[in-house]
Design a protein around this motif. Structure first.
Motif, PDB file in Angstrom:
ATOM      1  N   VAL A 136       0.890  -0.885  -0.274  1.00  0.00           N
ATOM      2  CA  VAL A 136       0.107   0.206  -0.334  1.00  0.00           C
ATOM      3  C   VAL A 136       0.943   1.434   0.048  1.00  0.00           C
ATOM      4  N   PHE A 137       1.743   1.207   1.127  1.00  0.00           N
ATOM      5  CA  PHE A 137       3.066   1.732   0.689  1.00  0.00           C
ATOM      6  C   PHE A 137       3.430   2.060  -0.413  1.00  0.00           C
ATOM      7  N   LEU A 138       3.497   1.504  -1.576  1.00  0.00           N
ATOM      8  CA  LEU A 138       4.890   1.817  -2.217  1.00  0.00           C
ATOM      9  C   LEU A 138       3.553   2.180  -4.171  1.00  0.00           C
ATOM     10  N   TYR A 143       1.675   7.802  -5.938  1.00  0.00           N
ATOM     11  CA  TYR A 143       0.827   9.752  -6.585  1.00  0.00           C
ATOM     12  C   TYR A 143       1.447  10.502  -5.587  1.00  0.00           C
ATOM     13  N   VAL A 144       2.337  10.282  -4.583  1.00  0.00           N
ATOM     14  CA  VAL A 144       2.873  11.390  -3.724  1.00  0.00           C
ATOM     15  C   VAL A 144       3.737  11.700  -4.952  1.00  0.00           C
ATOM     16  N   TRP A 145       4.955  11.264  -5.182  1.00  0.00           N
ATOM     17  CA  TRP A 145       5.992  11.808  -6.218  1.00  0.00           C
ATOM     18  C   TRP A 145       5.381  12.254  -7.637  1.00  0.00           C
ATOM     19  N   VAL A 146       4.138  11.908  -7.853  1.00  0.00           N
ATOM     20  CA  VAL A 146       3.848  12.873  -9.169  1.00  0.00           C
ATOM     21  C   VAL A 146       2.689  14.093  -8.444  1.00  0.00           C
ATOM     22  N   MET A 147       2.087  14.070  -7.521  1.00  0.00           N
ATOM     23  CA  MET A 147       1.796  14.903  -6.933  1.00  0.00           C
ATOM     24  C   MET A 147       2.222  16.209  -6.066  1.00  0.00           C
ATOM     25  N   ILE A 158      -0.450  16.019   0.775  1.00  0.00           N
ATOM     26  CA  ILE A 158      -0.334  14.513  -0.625  1.00  0.00           C
ATOM     27  C   ILE A 158      -0.049  13.369  -0.399  1.00  0.00           C
ATOM     28  N   ILE A 159       0.711  13.077   1.289  1.00  0.00           N
ATOM     29  CA  ILE A 159       0.630  11.724   1.266  1.00  0.00           C
ATOM     30  C   ILE A 159      -1.151  11.014   1.901  1.00  0.00           C
ATOM     31  N   LYS A 160      -2.107  12.169   2.563  1.00  0.00           N
ATOM     32  CA  LYS A 160      -3.199  11.747   2.934  1.00  0.00           C
ATOM     33  C   LYS A 160      -4.338  11.234   1.870  1.00  0.00           C
ATOM     34  N   LEU A 165      -5.981   7.485  -2.724  1.00  0.00           N
ATOM     35  CA  LEU A 165      -6.212   7.797  -4.442  1.00  0.00           C
ATOM     36  C   LEU A 165      -5.350   6.106  -4.906  1.00  0.00           C
ATOM     37  N   CYS A 166      -4.461   6.088  -4.382  1.00  0.00           N
ATOM     38  CA  CYS A 166      -3.709   4.200  -4.464  1.00  0.00           C
ATOM     39  C   CYS A 166      -4.990   3.464  -4.674  1.00  0.00           C
TER      40      CYS A 166
END
Length: 233
Positions: A136-138, A143-147, A158-160, A165-166
């Motif tokens: 789940v973290f991966l 999504y984190v890097w794209v945002m 962003i992390i939330k 979103l994943c």
């Protein structure tokens, strides 16, 4: 989910008529059209990673370029890479440190649960839980890097958003993880010949795939509901 403002230019909807019906075909079409520039971005990424401490910022630069390719936007590899590298280095570095800490905890947990717990059933359940959390973290990390390079939000938000979103489109999320896993498998499993893949375009493939699968959800659930986009940086 809250959006402050979109860093990406608005999409040119006149281009939609040239898009194939299926996103699977669109993926390969966009990748083919930008193939040589994708290789160039990959080589830039490797170059900018040489000081080691700049790796997180280099990931931000590469993600900026790949996300624009994935959105079929006008992209200048050098300019966009350097801009992503410079503008997002703080968030990129902080999140990279979070990733390092997370995987350190995963490593410790695996060691403890696999060796120090006598009950095999309990140990297996706990290990399965650790691996589930890791996946789940991966998935969320993509999504984190794209945002980070696409929207103006605090890293915490962003992390939330990414954790939510994943799970929205699990198939696309899974495809991103499979492509990334395949690149790593080839590089490690067929070492040293396998290093040819990441050194030439493997890093770009991983970033492009993650960006391609993440952006529709980011646009639909984070950006469009608030209608606060802007034309450019």
């Amino acid at each position: 989910m809250i959006l402050m403002r979109d860093k990406a230019p608005k999409k040119d909807y006149d281009k939609q008529s040239r898009y194939p019906k299926h996103r699977f075909t669109l993926y390969f079409m966009l990748f083919y059209e930008a193939f040589y520039r994708i290789i160039g971005a990959n080589l830039m990424f490797i170059l900018f990673c040489i000081p080691v401490v700049t790796i997180p910022a280099a990931i931000g630069g590469l993600t900026r370029v790949m996300s624009r390719f994935a959105r079929d936007e006008q992209t200048y590899v050098i300019d966009d890479f350097v801009q992503g590298f410079k503008q997002e280095w703080k968030k990129s570095t902080v999140f990279a440190l979070i990733e390092i800490l997370f995987f350190a905890l995963v490593y410790i947990a695996i060691g403890v649960y696999s060796k120090l717990i006598d009950n095999r059933i309990v140990s297996t359940v706990l290990l399965a839980l650790v691996f589930t959390v890791m996946l789940v973290f991966l998935a969320a990390a993509n999504y984190v890097w794209v945002m980070i390079v696409s929207v103006d939000l605090p890293l915490k938000q962003i992390i939330k958003n990414s954790l939510s979103l994943c799970l929205v489109k699990p198939f696309g999320t899974l495809i991103s993880l499979l492509v990334q896993g395949a690149v790593i498998f080839v590089a490690v499993g067929y070492f040293p010949v396998g290093l040819f893949l990441p050194l030439v375009f493997g890093f770009s493939i991983m970033s492009f795939t993650a960006s391609f699968n993440a952006w529709p959800q980011i646009e639909k659930y984070v950006i469009n509901p608030h209608n606060t986009t802007k034309e450019g940086d």
